[in-house]
Design a protein around this motif. Sequence first.
Motif, PDB file in Angstrom:
ATOM      1  N   ALA A 173       0.912  -1.131  -0.246  1.00  0.00           N
ATOM      2  CA  ALA A 173       0.061  -0.023  -0.069  1.00  0.00           C
ATOM      3  C   ALA A 173       1.002   1.346  -0.060  1.00  0.00           C
ATOM      4  CB  ALA A 173      -0.909   0.071   1.119  1.00  0.00           C
ATOM      5  N   PHE A 174       0.513   2.065  -0.877  1.00  0.00           N
ATOM      6  CA  PHE A 174       1.573   3.125  -0.894  1.00  0.00           C
ATOM      7  C   PHE A 174       0.490   4.609  -1.528  1.00  0.00           C
ATOM      8  CE2 PHE A 174       2.470   0.619  -4.612  1.00  0.00           C
ATOM      9  CZ  PHE A 174       2.070   1.408  -5.739  1.00  0.00           C
ATOM     10  N   GLY A 175       1.186   5.684  -1.153  1.00  0.00           N
ATOM     11  CA  GLY A 175       0.322   6.918  -1.470  1.00  0.00           C
ATOM     12  C   GLY A 175       0.819   7.422  -2.871  1.00  0.00           C
ATOM     13  N   ILE A 176       0.113   8.145  -3.492  1.00  0.00           N
ATOM     14  CA  ILE A 176       0.298   8.652  -4.869  1.00  0.00           C
ATOM     15  C   ILE A 176      -0.498   9.923  -5.068  1.00  0.00           C
ATOM     16  CG2 ILE A 176       0.248   6.226  -6.152  1.00  0.00           C
ATOM     17  CD1 ILE A 176      -2.817   6.645  -6.743  1.00  0.00           C
ATOM     18  N   GLY A 177       0.129  10.934  -6.158  1.00  0.00           N
ATOM     19  CA  GLY A 177      -0.199  12.254  -6.388  1.00  0.00           C
ATOM     20  C   GLY A 177      -1.471  12.083  -7.240  1.00  0.00           C
ATOM     21  N   SER A 178      -1.954  13.198  -7.400  1.00  0.00           N
ATOM     22  CA  SER A 178      -3.386  13.321  -7.962  1.00  0.00           C
ATOM     23  C   SER A 178      -3.400  13.167  -9.477  1.00  0.00           C
ATOM     24  CB  SER A 178      -4.027  14.533  -7.901  1.00  0.00           C
ATOM     25  OG  SER A 178      -3.291  15.825  -8.027  1.00  0.00           O
ATOM     26  N   THR A 179      -2.523  13.138 -10.133  1.00  0.00           N
ATOM     27  CA  THR A 179      -2.310  12.592 -11.538  1.00  0.00           C
ATOM     28  C   THR A 179      -2.355  10.983 -11.558  1.00  0.00           C
ATOM     29  OG1 THR A 179      -0.988  14.480 -12.308  1.00  0.00           O
ATOM     30  CG2 THR A 179      -0.976  12.620 -13.766  1.00  0.00           C
ATOM     31  N   GLU A 180      -1.630  10.422 -10.669  1.00  0.00           N
ATOM     32  CA  GLU A 180      -1.645   9.057 -10.559  1.00  0.00           C
ATOM     33  C   GLU A 180      -2.792   8.555 -10.130  1.00  0.00           C
ATOM     34  OE1 GLU A 180       2.935   7.702  -9.612  1.00  0.00           O
ATOM     35  OE2 GLU A 180       1.842   8.711  -7.886  1.00  0.00           O
ATOM     36  N   VAL A 181      -3.633   9.453  -9.260  1.00  0.00           N
ATOM     37  CA  VAL A 181      -5.005   9.203  -8.797  1.00  0.00           C
ATOM     38  C   VAL A 181      -5.896   9.090 -10.116  1.00  0.00           C
ATOM     39  CG1 VAL A 181      -7.183   9.523  -7.502  1.00  0.00           C
ATOM     40  CG2 VAL A 181      -4.663   9.816  -6.419  1.00  0.00           C
ATOM     41  N   ALA A 182      -5.726  10.181 -10.930  1.00  0.00           N
ATOM     42  CA  ALA A 182      -6.579   9.952 -12.224  1.00  0.00           C
ATOM     43  C   ALA A 182      -6.310   8.790 -13.039  1.00  0.00           C
ATOM     44  CB  ALA A 182      -6.407  11.355 -12.848  1.00  0.00           C
ATOM     45  N   SER A 211       4.100  15.157   2.559  1.00  0.00           N
ATOM     46  CA  SER A 211       2.879  14.866   1.909  1.00  0.00           C
ATOM     47  C   SER A 211       2.839  14.543   0.530  1.00  0.00           C
ATOM     48  CB  SER A 211       2.031  16.007   2.275  1.00  0.00           C
ATOM     49  OG  SER A 211       1.110  16.368   1.428  1.00  0.00           O
ATOM     50  N   SER A 212       1.897  13.930  -0.139  1.00  0.00           N
ATOM     51  CA  SER A 212       1.946  13.458  -1.468  1.00  0.00           C
ATOM     52  C   SER A 212       1.158  14.673  -2.307  1.00  0.00           C
ATOM     53  CB  SER A 212       0.957  12.192  -1.573  1.00  0.00           C
ATOM     54  OG  SER A 212      -0.336  12.575  -1.250  1.00  0.00           O
ATOM     55  N   ARG A 213       0.864  15.844  -1.748  1.00  0.00           N
ATOM     56  CA  ARG A 213       0.130  16.799  -2.276  1.00  0.00           C
ATOM     57  C   ARG A 213       0.763  17.330  -3.468  1.00  0.00           C
ATOM     58  NH1 ARG A 213       0.952  20.773   2.945  1.00  0.00           N
ATOM     59  NH2 ARG A 213       0.341  19.007   3.595  1.00  0.00           N
ATOM     60  N   GLU A 214       0.156  17.261  -4.799  1.00  0.00           N
ATOM     61  CA  GLU A 214       0.866  17.416  -5.999  1.00  0.00           C
ATOM     62  C   GLU A 214       0.938  18.956  -6.330  1.00  0.00           C
ATOM     63  OE1 GLU A 214      -0.088  14.406  -8.845  1.00  0.00           O
ATOM     64  OE2 GLU A 214      -0.630  15.809 -10.480  1.00  0.00           O
TER      65      GLU A 214
END
Lengths: 470, 200
Positions: free
Chosen positions: A141-150, B81-84
């Motif tokens: 499990a890992f965190g991603i940025g919003s472009t990756e979320v999309a 933080s992952s904040r883009e």
Amino acid sequence: MSETMFEKIWQKHRVLDREDGQTLLYVDTHLLHDGGATAFDLLRGRGLKPRAPQRIFATPDHYVSTSSRKVEEIEDERHREMVEKLDRNTREYGIKQFGLGTPDQGIVHVMGPEQGLSQPGILLVCGDSHTSTHGAVGALAFGIGSTEVAHVLATQTLWQRKPKTMRINIDGALGDQVTGKDVILAIIAKIGAAGGTGHVLEYTGSAIRGLSMEGRLTLCNMSIEGGGRAGMVAPDDTTYQYLAGKPYAPQGAAWDAALDRWRALPSDADARFDAEVSLDGTALQPMVTWGNSPEDALPIDGRIPDPAGAVDAERREQMARMLAYMGLTAGTPLAEVAVDRVFIGSCTNSRIEDMRAAAAVARGRKVAASVRAWVVPGSERVKKQAEAEGLHEIFRAAGFDWREPGCSMCLGTNGDIAQPGERVASTSNRNFMGRQGPGARTHLLSPAMAAAAAITGHFTDVRRLLAGEA
Amino acid sequence: MEAFRTLDAVAVPLPRPNIDTDQIIPARFLSRPREVDHTQFLFHDARRLPDGTQNPDFNLNKDAWRNARIVVAGRNFACGSSRESAVWALFDAGFRVAIAPSFGDIFRNNGMKNGLLPVMLPAEVVEAIIAQVEADPGARIQVDLPAQTVTAPDGSVHGFEVDPFAKHCLLEGLDEIGLTQSYEEEIAAFERRFGRENMR
């Protein structure tokens, strides 16, 4: 074949490998929170919709008020909009949302495990760096940025280059009041805030095996603060007992089949890791941070370090800057540092066991007159359970404010912040400059240690307080 | 995504380790959508004094570095933080390259997907470059992505590693979703196989 647990999970989720070293991985479970509106904007801009809405689960946490459960009572228009957008987006695309005011809402990293969505062997992602939390059940499990979320919304996959592995082994029984929080703070103090960069961390050893599920969730939660993209603990009976009967955990024959798969997950005995670290569990103490990186942690009997003793000029300068920001003087015993506020909550430490540990300290005692103390349970379920056990009455009688679930003061996106110069004893995960509000001074510690600081008005060895010595 | 090939620009030093994304953009600005110009949020609190006025000692506030498009920072740059929006704030303010001995993993990914190239160089090289740009404020650095080199103000040339896939996307300004969709057959086949055991 000898593989690490990470490699087994990686192999299982490979859709394809490119010659340039990139692997397309299939995502089992995608968690969303109310900070993710941008990803939906990106998706809409391309005329796309989520590929596998049944694999996506959402709950608002970053922008919810901790004094009300009504969306319309969120005062800041921007904050209210973030919660409303999550509601609209999940409705539009048929995504399951544990909405504000419903019995299952909570911090996304508390909600996932308690719903049984976080399961051994799965690949789970979320647009939040503390997604490493879910590795506690043996997931990747890992965190991603919003472009990756999309990208995950659109394709249910993610491009990754295979990271390295690091095993962090801790043997020996942990002492009284030495918790998952103290273990991870000690690890980060040893390896440094960038020590795990580029690695997936696996925590092993008898001290880790002895941790409860809540303790493991706290441990894995802060893997990112040691640079690790993900942290994991092999599933065992503690994991299975925790997951059994959870709403989204497999049931009946599916549970038995799942158990067979899960039991094959732990790293093989002769598996090789790219890096190895070990700590002595018996030597660990309750920890408190003093600086502006989680690596700046000391046992409670320590003193604020002197920049003059720094290893080099860069560290000396950095320490001096942190001491100035934190309003601390070198040589001061940590136990003499007074606090203004106490925050017990966040995805790191807001689960039922954390509530119990803090309540055991608060029981029959009073919060110091100079301190404003908050308890923010991690989810509606945690809140309900705590109230069934009467913990809220203990907190209230002691002078703590018992609030509604959300991220709250961990990062203050909902407006719950400390004032400039205020010193906060916080069970959260980051003591960065300004993290809890401009000029706020954050010290990280365990729930019991935070409760002890609330009672005495300064950092206190909770063991001494409970023994009647402080 | 805006493509990136080469850049010849002023480099501003931020010679501190562990500059986290909370410093790059404080959490209270995270509710702003992408359309909003994020320049105003970049190091919002770090570049101001407690009374709200500009901190003259913060390098981004100094005249020589107002037009900087390259940031040269200490180890573990943009951790946390992952904040883009940490990338958006740098990008909107004109930055296209960040040079450091190491980066937060998520920021590095976010940068590559938003036209901001993270360049990892050995700590001693970064230290030397910081010393050069501090000694000569306004000094320029050349970054060549196809050749994978950084040319420091003193003319020394330093090679850097970059993921070939991310390099390709950045050079072409490609967005990954379109590319991934070209693998639809493989994804669908995987789903049929995987879904039997891993239903939701």
